[in-house]
Write a protein that holds these residues in place. Structure first.
Motif, PDB file in Angstrom:
ATOM      1  N   ALA A  40       0.856  -1.183  -0.050  1.00 15.26           N
ATOM      2  CA  ALA A  40       0.098   0.236  -0.101  1.00 15.26           C
ATOM      3  C   ALA A  40       0.853   1.314   0.174  1.00 15.26           C
ATOM      4  N   TYR A  41       1.645   1.248   0.894  1.00 10.80           N
ATOM      5  CA  TYR A  41       2.828   2.369   0.796  1.00 10.80           C
ATOM      6  C   TYR A  41       3.521   2.553  -0.465  1.00 10.80           C
ATOM      7  N   ALA A  42       4.090   1.492  -0.781  1.00 12.34           N
ATOM      8  CA  ALA A  42       4.564   1.676  -2.077  1.00 12.34           C
ATOM      9  C   ALA A  42       3.947   2.094  -3.306  1.00 12.34           C
ATOM     10  N   LEU A  43       2.660   1.625  -3.376  1.00 14.02           N
ATOM     11  CA  LEU A  43       1.471   2.316  -4.235  1.00 14.02           C
ATOM     12  C   LEU A  43       1.501   3.858  -4.213  1.00 14.02           C
ATOM     13  N   ALA A  44       1.246   4.015  -2.949  1.00 14.88           N
ATOM     14  CA  ALA A  44       0.895   5.612  -2.460  1.00 14.88           C
ATOM     15  C   ALA A  44       2.351   6.437  -2.944  1.00 14.88           C
ATOM     16  N   ASP A  45       3.499   5.832  -2.815  1.00 19.78           N
ATOM     17  CA  ASP A  45       4.527   6.529  -3.115  1.00 19.78           C
ATOM     18  C   ASP A  45       4.709   6.883  -4.469  1.00 19.78           C
ATOM     19  N   VAL A  46       4.093   6.085  -5.548  1.00 22.67           N
ATOM     20  CA  VAL A  46       4.011   6.234  -6.988  1.00 22.67           C
ATOM     21  C   VAL A  46       2.851   7.011  -7.345  1.00 22.67           C
ATOM     22  N   LEU A  47       1.646   6.713  -6.860  1.00 21.98           N
ATOM     23  CA  LEU A  47       0.408   7.214  -7.239  1.00 21.98           C
ATOM     24  C   LEU A  47       0.313   8.946  -6.934  1.00 21.98           C
ATOM     25  N   LYS A  48       0.927   9.243  -5.823  1.00 22.35           N
ATOM     26  CA  LYS A  48       1.260  10.638  -5.323  1.00 22.35           C
ATOM     27  C   LYS A  48       1.489  11.633  -6.379  1.00 22.35           C
ATOM     28  N   ASP A  49       2.413  11.082  -7.593  1.00 19.01           N
ATOM     29  CA  ASP A  49       2.694  11.844  -8.403  1.00 19.01           C
ATOM     30  C   ASP A  49       1.596  12.242  -9.470  1.00 19.01           C
ATOM     31  N   GLU A  50       0.673  11.290  -9.757  1.00 22.81           N
ATOM     32  CA  GLU A  50      -0.384  11.332 -10.458  1.00 22.81           C
ATOM     33  C   GLU A  50      -1.567  12.322  -9.811  1.00 22.81           C
ATOM     34  N   LYS A  96      -9.665  -3.002   9.885  1.00 24.09           N
ATOM     35  CA  LYS A  96      -8.282  -2.903   9.898  1.00 24.09           C
ATOM     36  C   LYS A  96      -7.806  -2.679   8.693  1.00 24.09           C
ATOM     37  N   SER A  97      -8.295  -3.290   7.849  1.00 22.79           N
ATOM     38  CA  SER A  97      -7.620  -3.155   6.230  1.00 22.79           C
ATOM     39  C   SER A  97      -8.209  -1.963   5.621  1.00 22.79           C
ATOM     40  N   ILE A  98      -9.440  -1.429   5.824  1.00 22.34           N
ATOM     41  CA  ILE A  98      -9.883  -0.081   5.583  1.00 22.34           C
ATOM     42  C   ILE A  98      -8.783   1.055   6.100  1.00 22.34           C
ATOM     43  N   GLU A  99      -8.693   0.792   7.350  1.00 22.85           N
ATOM     44  CA  GLU A  99      -7.843   2.014   7.964  1.00 22.85           C
ATOM     45  C   GLU A  99      -6.612   1.928   7.518  1.00 22.85           C
ATOM     46  N   LEU A 100      -5.963   0.664   6.874  1.00 19.69           N
ATOM     47  CA  LEU A 100      -4.486   0.817   6.343  1.00 19.69           C
ATOM     48  C   LEU A 100      -4.647   1.619   4.975  1.00 19.69           C
ATOM     49  N   ARG A 101      -5.689   1.282   4.196  1.00 19.27           N
ATOM     50  CA  ARG A 101      -6.069   1.893   2.852  1.00 19.27           C
ATOM     51  C   ARG A 101      -6.200   3.359   3.464  1.00 19.27           C
ATOM     52  N   VAL A 102      -6.970   3.629   3.989  1.00 21.56           N
ATOM     53  CA  VAL A 102      -7.078   5.395   4.324  1.00 21.56           C
ATOM     54  C   VAL A 102      -5.782   6.139   4.779  1.00 21.56           C
ATOM     55  N   GLU A 103      -4.969   5.293   5.686  1.00 20.47           N
ATOM     56  CA  GLU A 103      -3.779   5.795   6.119  1.00 20.47           C
ATOM     57  C   GLU A 103      -2.655   6.046   4.880  1.00 20.47           C
ATOM     58  N   ALA A 104      -2.491   4.931   3.986  1.00 22.10           N
ATOM     59  CA  ALA A 104      -1.627   5.081   2.972  1.00 22.10           C
ATOM     60  C   ALA A 104      -2.344   6.166   1.805  1.00 22.10           C
ATOM     61  N   LEU A 105      -3.493   6.237   1.580  1.00 18.43           N
ATOM     62  CA  LEU A 105      -4.126   7.226   0.759  1.00 18.43           C
ATOM     63  C   LEU A 105      -3.640   8.512   1.355  1.00 18.43           C
ATOM     64  N   ASN A 106      -3.937   8.807   2.434  1.00 22.69           N
ATOM     65  CA  ASN A 106      -3.631  10.066   3.148  1.00 22.69           C
ATOM     66  C   ASN A 106      -2.217  10.401   2.809  1.00 22.69           C
ATOM     67  N   HIS A 107      -1.313   9.507   3.102  1.00 21.17           N
ATOM     68  CA  HIS A 107       0.186   9.777   2.797  1.00 21.17           C
ATOM     69  C   HIS A 107       0.496  10.080   1.620  1.00 21.17           C
ATOM     70  N   ALA A 108      -0.236   9.618   0.514  1.00 20.48           N
ATOM     71  CA  ALA A 108      -0.026   9.908  -1.100  1.00 20.48           C
ATOM     72  C   ALA A 108      -0.797  11.245  -1.301  1.00 20.48           C
ATOM     73  N   LEU A 109      -1.779  11.842  -0.413  1.00 27.92           N
ATOM     74  CA  LEU A 109      -2.379  13.083  -0.639  1.00 27.92           C
ATOM     75  C   LEU A 109      -1.736  14.215   0.025  1.00 27.92           C
ATOM     76  N   ALA A 110      -0.739  13.771   0.828  1.00 28.86           N
ATOM     77  CA  ALA A 110      -0.101  14.829   1.776  1.00 28.86           C
ATOM     78  C   ALA A 110       0.489  15.999   0.887  1.00 28.86           C
ATOM     79  N   GLY A 111       0.160  17.078   1.389  1.00 25.48           N
ATOM     80  CA  GLY A 111       0.725  18.377   0.617  1.00 25.48           C
ATOM     81  C   GLY A 111      -0.178  18.740  -0.605  1.00 25.48           C
TER      82      GLY A 111
END
Length: 392
Positions: free
Chosen positions: A180-190, A226-241
């Protein structure tokens, strides 16, 4: 993000049917068959221009590019990201159907799910960007299509971190969290590129509720949460800024006509929906399984500054909703959260997977859009006459 400060604004959820000649080329590309790259690029640009103009002509205030370039709202990442070179032969196992005879009958009458979903990728190595040209082309085509047209603003959809986690299994990462965090770190560019181009970013996340009956049907409710919470956490990581007022978050229970009797109730996950760092929340609310869930907002307070985009027309039947019904639906929400905090939209997209033929013929789709726009006008007359506001 614009609000309904003077009238109820209208929008939709992104994907619209592709013209048959365009889809033929997109499908060939998706299936790895020969196609003319120049012809595809030219036809995509003209299709975007055409679909944007038609949205404006229908009265849509906040249009998208119709996702005309994409084989589906998820699979498009295969052409943009490295590490997705594997091919998934078919969807993961889901819960046994509650109506097995109906499921067999339905399967005999329509294309297989695999055919609709297209070529599903598998994550086989480290994720990264291999091709930003397609993203840049989408942005340029949409900007060109909007030139000379009067719109409130415009949005582009992008797939949620969790939706890729849902549809694209990994053979490389050792855990859902790592993936999830690997996805977040690339999708954040899009995500950032869409906002930097001046558009509102829509995050598409049907996985939020669909995964309960697909991936997590044989696990506990606590594991699902718990899985949804992880997804929200990773998505918010990607949306930071990215400013929240440039983000809307879309949740639906699967854009298909079926019983849906085991859908997760909105009331059981709405707290997690509101944890996503977005200003607006687009939630399926028009079809017969979820139309009652406006009542959730009697007990759940919409946070200050947020916007609801409830579905007020459905996207899987050919009923053209009466404008008065659309207006009733809008007014219900406005009475609960304030007129300026409501936009009107369909439940989901009309061209989710691109696969031809669309479930709702474009002629009917445009009629449904016009009914939605007229319903928003009726609701506007009622709400501004009565003076319903966020403080009501």
């Amino acid at each position: 993000m614009n609000r309904s400060t003077a009238r109820i604004l209208t929008t939709h959820i992104g994907s619209l049917p592709r013209p048959q000649d365009l889809w033929t080329m997109i499908e060939a590309k998706d299936r790895g068959r020969p196609y003319d790259q120049d012809a595809l690029a030219k036809r995509t640009k003209s299709a975007v221009a055409d679909i944007v103009r038609k949205q404006v002509d229908a009265g849509i205030d906040i249009p998208s590019d119709g996702e005309q370039s994409k084989p589906s709202f998820t699979n498009y990442v295969r052409d943009r990201l490295s590490g997705l070179e594997g091919i998934n032969p078919g969807p993961f196992p889901s819960a046994p159907p509650a109506f097995p005879e109906f499921a067999a009958w339905q399967a005999s009458r329509r294309p297989s799910l695999t055919a609709l979903l297209g070529t599903l990728p598998v994550n086989t190595g480290p994720l990264g960007w291999k091709n930003k040209n397609e993203l840049e082309t989408d942005l340029a085509n949409f900007k060109a299509a909007l030139e000379g047209l009067k719109v409130e603003e415009a949005f582009l959809p992008s797939v949620a971190v969790g939706q890729v986690l849902f549809m694209v299994p990994t053979e490389h990462y050792s855990s859902d969290r790592q993936y999830a965090y690997a996805l977040a770190d690339v999708l954040k560019d899009e995500y950032k590129a869409i906002v930097d181009a001046g558009f509102v970013l829509q995050i598409d996340s049907p996985d939020f509720v669909m995964m309960r009956n697909r991936q997590y049907w044989n696990k506990t409710w606590e594991e699902y949460r718990k899985s949804i919470e992880l997804r929200v956490e990773a998505l918010n990581h990607a949306l930071a800024g990215i400013p929240e007022d440039r983000i809307r978050f879309h949740v639906c229970w699967g854009n298909f006509e079926g019983p849906h009797q085991d859908d997760v109730p909105l009331k059981d996950v709405v707290d997690l929906v509101l944890k996503v760092n977005a200003q607006a929340y687009s939630i399926e609310a028009a079809n017969a399984r979820h139309a009652h869930e406006w009542q959730v907002w009697e007990d759940v307070k919409l946070p200050e500054g947020k916007i609801l985009i409830p579905g007020v027309i459905d996207t899987v039947t050919t009923f053209v909703e009466h404008p008065e019904l659309v207006a009733q639906r809008i007014v219900r929400y406005a009475n609960l959260v304030g007129r300026e905090n409501v936009m009107a939209a369909p439940d989901c997209g009309f061209g989710t997977f691109g696969a031809w033929e669309p479930r709702v013929h474009p002629e009917i789709m445009w009629a449904k859009f016009r009914s939605m726009v007229e319903g928003a006008r009726i609701a506007t007359d009622q709400l501004w006459k009565r003076g319903v506001s966020a403080a009501s």
